[in-house]
Design a protein around this motif. Structure first.
Motif, PDB file in Angstrom:
ATOM      1  N   TRP A  21       0.857  -1.176   0.000  1.00  0.00           N
ATOM      2  CA  TRP A  21       0.000   0.000   0.000  1.00  0.00           C
ATOM      3  C   TRP A  21       0.897   1.230   0.000  1.00  0.00           C
ATOM      4  CZ3 TRP A  21      -4.724   0.748  -1.324  1.00  0.00           C
ATOM      5  CH2 TRP A  21      -5.346   1.945  -1.022  1.00  0.00           C
ATOM      6  N   SER A  22       0.624   2.172  -0.890  1.00  0.00           N
ATOM      7  CA  SER A  22       1.508   3.319  -1.033  1.00  0.00           C
ATOM      8  C   SER A  22       0.742   4.569  -1.434  1.00  0.00           C
ATOM      9  CB  SER A  22       2.581   3.020  -2.074  1.00  0.00           C
ATOM     10  OG  SER A  22       1.971   2.746  -3.314  1.00  0.00           O
ATOM     11  N   VAL A  34       7.176   7.752  -4.285  1.00  0.00           N
ATOM     12  CA  VAL A  34       6.360   6.664  -3.755  1.00  0.00           C
ATOM     13  C   VAL A  34       6.630   6.551  -2.264  1.00  0.00           C
ATOM     14  CG1 VAL A  34       5.842   4.206  -3.896  1.00  0.00           C
ATOM     15  CG2 VAL A  34       6.497   5.453  -5.962  1.00  0.00           C
ATOM     16  N   TYR A  35       5.578   6.635  -1.487  1.00  0.00           N
ATOM     17  CA  TYR A  35       5.686   6.545  -0.034  1.00  0.00           C
ATOM     18  C   TYR A  35       5.049   5.248   0.429  1.00  0.00           C
ATOM     19  CZ  TYR A  35       6.646  11.492  -0.522  1.00  0.00           C
ATOM     20  OH  TYR A  35       7.189  12.693  -0.893  1.00  0.00           O
ATOM     21  N   VAL A  36       5.781   4.459   1.209  1.00  0.00           N
ATOM     22  CA  VAL A  36       5.279   3.198   1.755  1.00  0.00           C
ATOM     23  C   VAL A  36       5.605   3.162   3.248  1.00  0.00           C
ATOM     24  CG1 VAL A  36       5.535   1.934  -0.417  1.00  0.00           C
ATOM     25  CG2 VAL A  36       7.402   1.934   1.232  1.00  0.00           C
ATOM     26  N   HIS A  37       4.970   2.236   3.958  1.00  0.00           N
ATOM     27  CA  HIS A  37       5.297   2.052   5.362  1.00  0.00           C
ATOM     28  C   HIS A  37       6.775   1.739   5.497  1.00  0.00           C
ATOM     29  CE1 HIS A  37       1.273   2.125   7.063  1.00  0.00           C
ATOM     30  NE2 HIS A  37       0.877   1.452   6.010  1.00  0.00           N
ATOM     31  N   GLY A  41       9.821  -0.552   3.160  1.00  0.00           N
ATOM     32  CA  GLY A  41      10.698   0.226   2.297  1.00  0.00           C
ATOM     33  C   GLY A  41      11.768  -0.587   1.594  1.00  0.00           C
ATOM     34  N   VAL A  44      10.184  -2.828  -1.139  1.00  0.00           N
ATOM     35  CA  VAL A  44       9.770  -2.070  -2.318  1.00  0.00           C
ATOM     36  C   VAL A  44      10.993  -1.617  -3.116  1.00  0.00           C
ATOM     37  CG1 VAL A  44       8.619   0.044  -3.096  1.00  0.00           C
ATOM     38  CG2 VAL A  44       7.558  -1.382  -1.331  1.00  0.00           C
TER      39      VAL A  44
END
Length: 76
Positions: A21-22, A34-37, A41, A44
């Motif tokens: 989820w991003s 792109v930002y992810v938990h 990281g 991804v």
């Protein structure tokens, strides 16, 4: 391999990127951010590097800058 099935012409948006989820948005120079938990990281980043290697040889440097946006240690 595809990293997302999202329509990137419609950013900013949230959705699945590399099965995580991003939040995806455009940066000031047109790049995709792109930002992810934090916990996802590394996974991804590896998925992105694997996808880049799957594109085949390229004379350009395809190594992404994986430094968090702190302004420290970024190439360029």
């Amino acid at each position: 391999p595809r990293l997302t099935s999202l329509d990137l012409s419609k950013v900013p948006m949230a959705g699945s990127f590399a099965r995580a989820w991003s939040i995806i948005r455009r940066g000031p120079d047109g790049e995709y951010l792109v930002y992810v938990h934090q916990e996802l990281g590394h996974y991804v980043a590896e998925a992105v590097v694997d996808a880049l290697h799957g594109l085949g040889p390229d004379p350009r440097d395809l190594t992404p800058d994986l430094t968090p946006e702190t302004g420290e240690g970024q190439a360029g």
